[in-house]
Design an enzyme around this catalytic site. Structure first.
Site, PDB file in Angstrom:
ATOM      1  N   ASP A 102       2.550 -10.640  -6.129  1.00 51.77           N
ATOM      2  CA  ASP A 102       1.179 -10.184  -5.878  1.00 51.77           C
ATOM      3  C   ASP A 102       1.030  -9.664  -4.462  1.00 51.77           C
ATOM      4  OD1 ASP A 102      -1.550  -9.730  -6.267  1.00 51.77           O
ATOM      5  OD2 ASP A 102      -2.074 -11.740  -5.594  1.00 51.77           O
ATOM      6  N   ARG A 110       1.374   1.027  -0.664  1.00 49.99           N
ATOM      7  CA  ARG A 110       1.021   1.761   0.564  1.00 49.99           C
ATOM      8  C   ARG A 110       2.254   2.421   1.181  1.00 49.99           C
ATOM      9  NH1 ARG A 110      -2.150  -2.896   0.740  1.00 49.99           N
ATOM     10  NH2 ARG A 110      -0.571  -4.036   1.907  1.00 49.99           N
ATOM     11  N   SER A 116      -2.645   3.559  -7.192  1.00 47.18           N
ATOM     12  CA  SER A 116      -3.166   4.165  -8.414  1.00 47.18           C
ATOM     13  C   SER A 116      -4.288   3.304  -8.965  1.00 47.18           C
ATOM     14  CB  SER A 116      -2.056   4.309  -9.462  1.00 47.18           C
ATOM     15  OG  SER A 116      -1.563   3.041  -9.856  1.00 47.18           O
ATOM     16  N   ASP A 127      -4.645 -11.142 -11.615  1.00 43.75           N
ATOM     17  CA  ASP A 127      -5.191 -12.210 -10.765  1.00 43.75           C
ATOM     18  C   ASP A 127      -6.084 -13.149 -11.572  1.00 43.75           C
ATOM     19  OD1 ASP A 127      -3.944 -11.345  -8.483  1.00 43.75           O
ATOM     20  OD2 ASP A 127      -5.661 -10.228  -7.728  1.00 43.75           O
TER      21      ASP A 127
END
Length: 261
Positions: A102, A110, A116, A127
């Site tokens: 995660d 980045r 996207s 999450d």
């Protein structure tokens, strides 16, 4: 002898034409670029660009590096939940690995310019589902706290859904794009990556260690108890942030309705 000076310096028409053709052909060959041969090797820059397409923006969004990490994260979390009651240390290891994924997916998004909308939704949905899965496990173990587990799962889903819907509705660039008038706690949470990372990590670690301590109270290493107590602080702050996020989103939606009347 017998020829005038003009006749000696003037070239016959036939010879002049042939010479002119030779000169024109030579000049044309020098000025026009030579066409590349069919089997000529590609330049290094072209080869590099072709081999590195995977690590840049391309049409296969599903194969973006951060999205592949997201799939791996889902697999690790699913396996952790599958062995939660059979092998608590495998559960802890794989869920922790899922949590590491995660953190990595955003960094690679980045780095490779592979952010996207699909990746954003995949990350946020994962999450919420992972947190709900942990709370389901805890609700099965801590029967006296099952209502609290349901309330925590409901708060987590509702606060993020309301918050995300508001910012999509008003055209903000993602649910982390807050206005200056937002609650100070939310601004700190979404703009300070260290604070946000601390709170999110504490929530996951709090749930994970609660499961380990309940499943193996006599064999769990002592440091799990210390980790559990430290994580409780960040867990409490995260729940306050969730409540603040839900209240702020509800107020914004009501204000939108009043303005639209």
């Amino acid at each position: 002898p017998g020829h005038s000076r003009a006749q000696l310096i003037v070239m016959p028409p036939a010879k002049r034409t042939a010479s002119a053709r030779r000169s024109t052909k030579t000049a044309s060959a020098k000025s026009s670029p030579r066409a590349p041969r069919a089997n000529a090797p590609s330049s290094p820059s072209t080869t590099s660009a072709t081999s590195n397409w995977f690590f840049t923006r391309h049409d296969a969004v599903a194969l973006y590096v951060p999205n592949l990490i997201g799939y791996a994260r889902i697999a690790c979390a699913a396996y952790a939940c599958a062995v939660a009651f059979d092998d608590i240390y495998a559960f802890f290891a794989f869920y922790l690995l899922s949590f590491v994924c995660d953190e990595l997916d955003g960094r690679f998004a980045r780095k490779f310019n592979q952010c996207s909308e699909f990746g954003r939704v995949l990350d946020m949905v994962t999450d919420r589902l992972a947190t709900c899965a942990l709370l389901m496990i805890l609700a099965m173990e801590y029967r006296e706290w099952y209502l609290a587990c349901i309330a925590l799962a409901s708060l987590d889903v509702a606060s993020h859904w309301f918050h995300t819907y508001v910012y999509v509705f008003i055209g903000a660039d993602g649910h982390k794009d807050l206005s200056p008038s937002s609650n100070w706690l939310l601004r700190t949470y979404y703009t300070n990556r260290i604070f946000m990372g601390f709170c999110c990590t504490c929530v996951e670690v709090f749930y994970m260690t609660a499961h380990v301590l309940k499943s193996a109270p006599d064999t769990a290493p002592t440091f799990f108890y210390y980790i559990f107590r430290i994580a409780a602080t960040g867990f409490a702050v995260k729940q306050i942030a969730n409540v603040s996020q839900l209240i702020a989103a509800v107020k914004t939606l009501m204000e939108i309705d009043r303005v639209g009347m």
